[in-house]
Design a protein around this motif. Structure first.
Motif, mmCIF file in Angstrom:
data_model
loop_
_atom_site.group_PDB
_atom_site.id
_atom_site.type_symbol
_atom_site.label_atom_id
_atom_site.label_comp_id
_atom_site.label_asym_id
_atom_site.label_seq_id
_atom_site.Cartn_x
_atom_site.Cartn_y
_atom_site.Cartn_z
ATOM 1 N N PRO A 82 0.294 -16.583 -67.435
ATOM 2 C CA PRO A 82 1.791 -16.182 -66.743
ATOM 3 C C PRO A 82 2.196 -15.029 -67.237
ATOM 4 C CG PRO A 82 1.969 -17.915 -68.555
ATOM 5 C CD PRO A 82 0.307 -17.718 -68.258
ATOM 6 N N ASP A 83 2.145 -14.506 -68.468
ATOM 7 C CA ASP A 83 2.598 -13.241 -68.855
ATOM 8 C C ASP A 83 2.180 -12.057 -68.063
ATOM 9 O OD1 ASP A 83 0.102 -13.905 -70.058
ATOM 10 O OD2 ASP A 83 -0.177 -12.006 -71.248
ATOM 11 N N ALA A 84 0.983 -12.224 -67.356
ATOM 12 C CA ALA A 84 0.547 -11.172 -66.607
ATOM 13 C C ALA A 84 0.970 -11.132 -64.988
ATOM 14 C CB ALA A 84 -1.157 -11.285 -66.649
ATOM 15 N N SER A 85 1.723 -12.180 -64.597
ATOM 16 C CA SER A 85 2.294 -12.207 -63.381
ATOM 17 C C SER A 85 3.130 -10.869 -63.084
ATOM 18 C CB SER A 85 2.941 -13.707 -63.181
ATOM 19 O OG SER A 85 4.244 -13.558 -64.173
ATOM 20 N N PRO A 86 3.227 -10.684 -61.415
ATOM 21 C CA PRO A 86 4.288 -9.759 -61.433
ATOM 22 C C PRO A 86 5.555 -9.960 -61.680
ATOM 23 C CG PRO A 86 2.889 -10.419 -59.553
ATOM 24 C CD PRO A 86 2.776 -11.342 -60.587
ATOM 25 N N GLY A 87 6.371 -8.970 -62.149
ATOM 26 C CA GLY A 87 7.695 -8.975 -62.544
ATOM 27 C C GLY A 87 8.487 -9.620 -61.632
ATOM 28 N N SER A 88 9.540 -9.702 -62.089
ATOM 29 C CA SER A 88 10.777 -10.467 -61.067
ATOM 30 C C SER A 88 11.361 -9.407 -60.422
ATOM 31 C CB SER A 88 11.824 -11.048 -62.017
ATOM 32 O OG SER A 88 12.711 -11.438 -61.061
ATOM 33 N N PRO A 89 11.344 -9.520 -58.951
ATOM 34 C CA PRO A 89 11.839 -8.367 -57.988
ATOM 35 C C PRO A 89 13.297 -8.228 -58.335
ATOM 36 C CG PRO A 89 11.527 -10.541 -56.993
ATOM 37 C CD PRO A 89 10.957 -10.682 -58.216
ATOM 38 N N GLN A 90 14.041 -8.938 -59.019
ATOM 39 C CA GLN A 90 15.309 -9.075 -59.325
ATOM 40 C C GLN A 90 15.910 -7.815 -59.891
ATOM 41 O OE1 GLN A 90 17.705 -12.813 -60.428
ATOM 42 N NE2 GLN A 90 15.623 -13.044 -60.929
ATOM 43 N N TRP A 91 14.868 -7.262 -60.875
ATOM 44 C CA TRP A 91 15.195 -6.027 -61.809
ATOM 45 C C TRP A 91 15.203 -4.666 -60.976
ATOM 46 C CZ3 TRP A 91 17.346 -9.531 -63.868
ATOM 47 C CH2 TRP A 91 16.862 -10.680 -64.476
ATOM 48 N N ASN A 92 14.489 -4.888 -59.943
ATOM 49 C CA ASN A 92 14.346 -3.532 -59.107
ATOM 50 C C ASN A 92 15.221 -3.702 -57.792
ATOM 51 O OD1 ASN A 92 12.486 -2.345 -60.749
ATOM 52 N ND2 ASN A 92 10.735 -3.160 -59.697
ATOM 53 N N GLU A 93 15.848 -4.908 -57.535
ATOM 54 C CA GLU A 93 16.671 -5.048 -56.534
ATOM 55 C C GLU A 93 18.218 -4.674 -56.754
ATOM 56 O OE1 GLU A 93 16.171 -9.168 -55.093
ATOM 57 O OE2 GLU A 93 14.002 -8.443 -54.654
ATOM 58 N N ARG A 94 18.535 -5.143 -58.073
ATOM 59 C CA ARG A 94 19.843 -5.274 -58.701
ATOM 60 C C ARG A 94 20.288 -4.104 -59.320
ATOM 61 N NH1 ARG A 94 20.005 -11.009 -61.470
ATOM 62 N NH2 ARG A 94 21.186 -9.788 -62.900
ATOM 63 N N ALA A 95 21.513 -4.013 -59.444
ATOM 64 C CA ALA A 95 22.267 -2.430 -60.116
ATOM 65 C C ALA A 95 22.939 -2.929 -61.329
ATOM 66 C CB ALA A 95 22.782 -1.586 -58.994
ATOM 67 N N ASP A 96 23.042 -4.086 -61.576
ATOM 68 C CA ASP A 96 24.022 -4.725 -62.548
ATOM 69 C C ASP A 96 23.507 -4.407 -64.019
ATOM 70 O OD1 ASP A 96 22.399 -7.076 -63.309
ATOM 71 O OD2 ASP A 96 22.855 -7.560 -61.303
ATOM 72 N N VAL A 97 24.392 -4.532 -65.191
ATOM 73 C CA VAL A 97 23.764 -4.239 -66.389
ATOM 74 C C VAL A 97 22.432 -4.918 -66.754
ATOM 75 C CG1 VAL A 97 25.330 -5.873 -67.633
ATOM 76 C CG2 VAL A 97 24.717 -4.022 -68.793
ATOM 77 N N VAL A 98 22.547 -6.207 -66.353
ATOM 78 C CA VAL A 98 21.148 -6.991 -66.988
ATOM 79 C C VAL A 98 19.975 -6.313 -66.091
ATOM 80 C CG1 VAL A 98 20.051 -9.316 -66.718
ATOM 81 C CG2 VAL A 98 22.508 -9.270 -67.158
ATOM 82 N N ALA A 99 20.075 -6.012 -64.977
ATOM 83 C CA ALA A 99 18.782 -5.704 -64.439
ATOM 84 C C ALA A 99 18.533 -4.188 -64.989
ATOM 85 C CB ALA A 99 19.059 -5.461 -62.566
ATOM 86 N N ARG A 100 19.617 -3.352 -65.199
ATOM 87 C CA ARG A 100 19.263 -2.208 -65.672
ATOM 88 C C ARG A 100 18.703 -2.184 -67.261
ATOM 89 N NH1 ARG A 100 25.121 0.313 -65.924
ATOM 90 N NH2 ARG A 100 24.163 1.964 -67.006
ATOM 91 N N ALA A 101 19.309 -3.183 -68.016
ATOM 92 C CA ALA A 101 18.556 -3.437 -69.371
ATOM 93 C C ALA A 101 16.994 -3.931 -69.085
ATOM 94 C CB ALA A 101 19.580 -4.457 -69.818
ATOM 95 N N MET A 102 16.838 -4.903 -68.137
ATOM 96 C CA MET A 102 15.387 -5.091 -68.073
ATOM 97 C C MET A 102 14.499 -4.016 -67.577
ATOM 98 S SD MET A 102 15.173 -8.279 -68.690
ATOM 99 C CE MET A 102 13.373 -8.660 -68.306
ATOM 100 N N ARG A 103 15.150 -3.207 -67.056
ATOM 101 C CA ARG A 103 14.165 -1.827 -66.426
ATOM 102 C C ARG A 103 13.854 -1.189 -67.972
ATOM 103 N NH1 ARG A 103 17.095 -2.090 -61.433
ATOM 104 N NH2 ARG A 103 19.057 -0.653 -62.096
ATOM 105 N N LEU A 104 15.065 -0.916 -68.563
ATOM 106 C CA LEU A 104 14.982 -0.015 -69.803
ATOM 107 C C LEU A 104 13.862 -0.775 -70.688
ATOM 108 C CD1 LEU A 104 18.743 1.124 -70.293
ATOM 109 C CD2 LEU A 104 16.432 2.603 -69.941
ATOM 110 N N ILE A 105 13.984 -2.156 -70.829
ATOM 111 C CA ILE A 105 13.121 -2.784 -71.851
ATOM 112 C C ILE A 105 11.545 -2.665 -71.428
ATOM 113 C CG2 ILE A 105 12.587 -5.027 -72.809
ATOM 114 C CD1 ILE A 105 15.404 -5.834 -72.461
ATOM 115 N N ALA A 106 11.253 -2.712 -70.167
ATOM 116 C CA ALA A 106 9.928 -2.496 -69.698
ATOM 117 C C ALA A 106 9.507 -1.176 -69.898
ATOM 118 C CB ALA A 106 10.063 -2.771 -68.070
#
Length: 505
Positions: free
Chosen positions: A70-94
């Motif tokens: 499961p750790d190798a599954s595609p990432g959640s599309p939310q982090w590329n669709e959304r522009a809120d702080v959680v999505a931005r944080a997830m993109r930075l962590i990646a």
């Protein structure tokens, strides 16, 4: 989605791969967590627990399934669709910010306190930034253990662990195997030809040479139509920085600890990725940037289902579903290239970019192809002499103003940037209009709703389909395509006979 128990149960029972990465299933009777499409017999609903992230499942005491990984599954599309702080944080962590700068660095980039960031991530993902970064390190470690012959100490270092002990403890906790047992298990279960050995190369006295080469498989949600994705990247490739060779798109990568060269080749169920790096610490970041460039974490079913509701777009979607938006590995690079491409042909834009690369780019060594340079960063272009640029004076001013703003940090186009603020900052530059802003928003920022009604290709397609052709009227007509207007642009472009719409021979 993990809070909709009934929907999650249906997805698991039907082994629906579309939801891989959307949520993770913990099985209380076995103590493992899986992706929804796991091939094993689905557990009883009362034994399922659902988590929004792999990190949350790990924190709850579940270990990763050895069958579905499961750790190798595609990432959640939310982090590329959304522009809120959680999505931005997830993109930075990646992109490795927590490993490089810690949680304070992440919070600083987002303009929040560390406590606020930890609280918001915990509330939505069931895990804080350190746990999310740890899960990412574990995934990188497994990848290196299973696909390379590197010593375990090098694997630990490359995956971002601070010590061998932390590496051993994390791998054992997440995968219920020691690193050595994990490697031995893969060696027994797969022929040697399927394992990608890390191959050292001879050092050069002229320039750094990639020290290690790894072959990986990048998963995605089906369907994926590769023609416009790879066709666009190949047709606009800057000589020396990008090339199409032997059925693969190749390019150089500027990374935090060195540079890399990547070759990406489309296959029906994955994208083959061959990465050569000068520093293995950049592996996770390089993979993340390649996935982002190819838009592999998108949800094509959701995109195409909405666009099909428009009778004009429906035939285009049905003809070739799964089109992605070609993004970039370097937002600043693309912004410069967008300005170079103002009101000129694709060939002319490549020529202008190639001249910049030759004059200001950093030279690299490519043992496997014809790549010669890294695209110059804003700092390298800060002292650019406008008189050396072979285009109109107004565009020279635009380019030098953009480079100066990027070099000074006055414009943030990074993965964690605020899309609205970035647009506003770009609009203040001389000569940067709606086409340039929305092109950068679509391909550099990754906004799935970016729209360029003034683009010539979009206008021609609109006219041929009976859609309005003036920017204002077409924007009103495209309101029904929100929030996927960037994908609608790909389908509109596909109506033309242009090299960006087909794979090179």
């Amino acid at each position: 989605m993990h809070e909709d128990v009934e929907r999650c149960v249906r997805a698991v029972q039907s082994k629906d791969a579309r939801f891989d990465g959307w949520f993770f299933t913990g099985v209380v009777t076995t103590g493992i967590y899986c992706r929804p499409s796991c091939p094993v017999v689905p557990p009883k609903p009362e034994n399922m627990r659902f988590y929004p992230s792999a990190a949350a499942a790990q924190q709850a005491g579940f270990r990763a399934c050895k069958r579905c990984r499961p750790d190798a599954s595609p990432g959640s599309p939310q982090w590329n669709e959304r522009a809120d702080v959680v999505a931005r944080a997830m993109r930075l962590i990646a992109d490795g910010i927590v490993d490089r700068e810690g949680v304070p660095g992440l919070a600083s980039r987002l303009g929040y306190s560390t406590r606020q960031i930890e609280r918001q991530l915990q509330a939505e993902l069931g895990a804080g930034p350190l746990a999310l970064a740890r899960a990412q390190r574990a995934q990188t470690a497994r990848l290196l253990i299973e696909t390379s012959a590197l010593p375990m100490s090098d694997v630990a270092f490359a995956a971002g662990f601070a010590s061998i002990r932390a590496f051993n403890d994390t791998v054992r906790e997440v995968f219920a195997l020691t690193p050595t047992e994990l490697r031995d298990r893969v060696a027994r279960g797969h022929p040697a030809s399927r394992r990608a050995a890390a191959s050292a190369v001879q050092p050069s006295t002229e320039a750094a040479v990639p020290e290690v080469t790894l072959a990986l498989r990048l998963p995605f949600r089906a369907p994926l139509f590769p023609d416009n994705l790879f066709g666009h990247l190949a047709a606009t490739a800057v000589p020396g920085v990008e090339e199409w060779r032997d059925g693969a798109y190749r390019r150089t990568l500027r990374l935090p600890n060195g540079y890399g060269i990547v070759a990406l080749r489309p296959h029906p169920d994955h994208v083959q990725c061959t990465l050569s790096l000068t520093d293995l610490r950049d592996l996770t970041i390089a993979i993340s940037r390649c996935r982002r460039m190819l838009d592999l974490d998108a949800d094509p079913v959701a995109v195409d289902d909405l666009l099909r509701t428009d009778p004009v777009l429906a035939p285009l979607v049905d003809k070739a579903p799964g089109r992605r938006v070609p993004h970039t590995v370097d937002a600043a690079e693309f912004a410069v290239r967008a300005v170079l491409g103002q009101q000129v042909s694709t060939a002319a834009a490549r020529t202008h970019a190639a001249r910049l690369v030759t004059a200001h780019g950093e030279q690299i060594v490519d043992p496997g192809g014809g790549l010669t340079h890294l695209f110059p960063d804003p700092a390298a272009l800060a002292d650019l002499d406008p008189e050396t640029l072979a285009f109109p004076k107004t565009r020279r001013t635009t380019l030098t103003s953009l480079v100066a703003a990027l070099a000074a940090g006055e414009i943030d186009l990074g993965v964690g940037s605020d899309w609205i603020e970035a647009r506003s900052q770009l609009a203040e530059l001389p000569g940067v209009g709606p086409w340039t802003i929305e092109t950068i928003a679509m391909r550099a920022l990754g906004d799935p709703d970016a729209f360029i009604p003034g683009d010539l290709g979009v206008k021609i397609a609109a006219d041929g389909l009976g859609l309005p052709t003036t920017p204002a009227a077409l924007t009103r007509r495209a309101a029904a395509w929100r929030p996927w207007r960037a994908y609608a642009v790909q389908y509109l472009w596909a109506t033309g006979d242009h090299a960006i719409n087909r794979l090179p021979a």
